[in-house]
Design an enzyme around this catalytic site. Sequence first.
Site: not given
Ligand SMILES: [Zn+2]
Length: 346
Positions: A60, A106-107, A171, A179, A225, A263, A266, A285-287
């Site tokens: 990010s 990322d974003h 997106e 996020e 998120h 996204h 998780s 995505n699994i931050d």
């Molecule tokens: Zn997103």
Amino acid sequence: MSDTKLKPGVVTGKDYQALVAACKAGGYALPAVNVTTSSTLNAVMEAAAVTKSDVIIQLSNGGAQFYAGQGHPDGFKAKVMGAVAAAQHAHLLAADYGVCVVLHTDHANRKLIPWVEAMVEHSEAHYEKTGRPLFSSHMLDLSADDLEFNISECARVLERMAKIEMSLEIELGVTGGEEDGVGSDLEEGADNAHLYTQPADVLKAYDTLASLGHFSVAASFGNVHGVYKPGNVKLRPEILKNSQALVQKERGTAANPLHLVFHGGSGSAKEQIAEAVGYGVFKMNIDTDTQFTYSKPIGDFVKKNPRAFEVQIEADGTPYKKFYDPRKYVRLAEQGMIARASIRSN
Ligand SMILES: [Zn+2]
């Protein structure tokens, strides 16, 4: 591990596209893990090696800044150079771990377009020298802006990136939650229609971008998120299915023409992840989950050895050096992340 016969190391360009195609054909998605330090980056590569899985490593803007050092005097430059430093790190070491690594950021909302373009500039220089970009792909998240601006700006940047064989993630629709600060202002007010991407919007994006270069779409289908109490937003993976079907029907493509990303994965239920993957999701995505698995062993270690974090040596001469050496507990943190990855892949 994918059956693409790709050489281990950072994959870009045609190799990256082959990897995405292999995921979709094989019915699996690659985990996309956020890194913020060389420790987390190494742990992700080790986890990928242990689980024999290829992996997407992403930063990010805040993570990139941290990579360069939170005390770096120029915040913007730190965001650029931190990402470049992480990418160089991966280029130097990924092959040794025997896995394919996709490098992604990322974003990036409207304010962060200059960040993305500055990184593209570094990839352009790298491409000139080596014939490959530094990153496999970047993301532009202009979902908070109106659709016309979102698509036209993504088109402008994709055109530039396609020249050096890079891919762009976009997106559409607003994913709930936060996020790294991006999206925090949307959480409250987003009405439900906004939380669910409209397939017609996806078709519009496809029509503009498909001829320009390789791109992927983060569509909102009720995903959020971070980790939230279940029940607030309903996950509707059929939105992905309907988007694929609309593009296929209207433009006469093969099945699942869109490369989709998930996204806010998780804490999602296994069945719904599997359903989404069946509709062409190749990236998860699994931050948030990995942050916890990294930090928990440090907490446990400090609780078990509190004195080592109060004094260097006891009055009786007992030394604590081997406990407070950061390598001790940082390694435990890395192992926490790696152990979690092994569980997930089973
Ligand atoms: Zn997103």
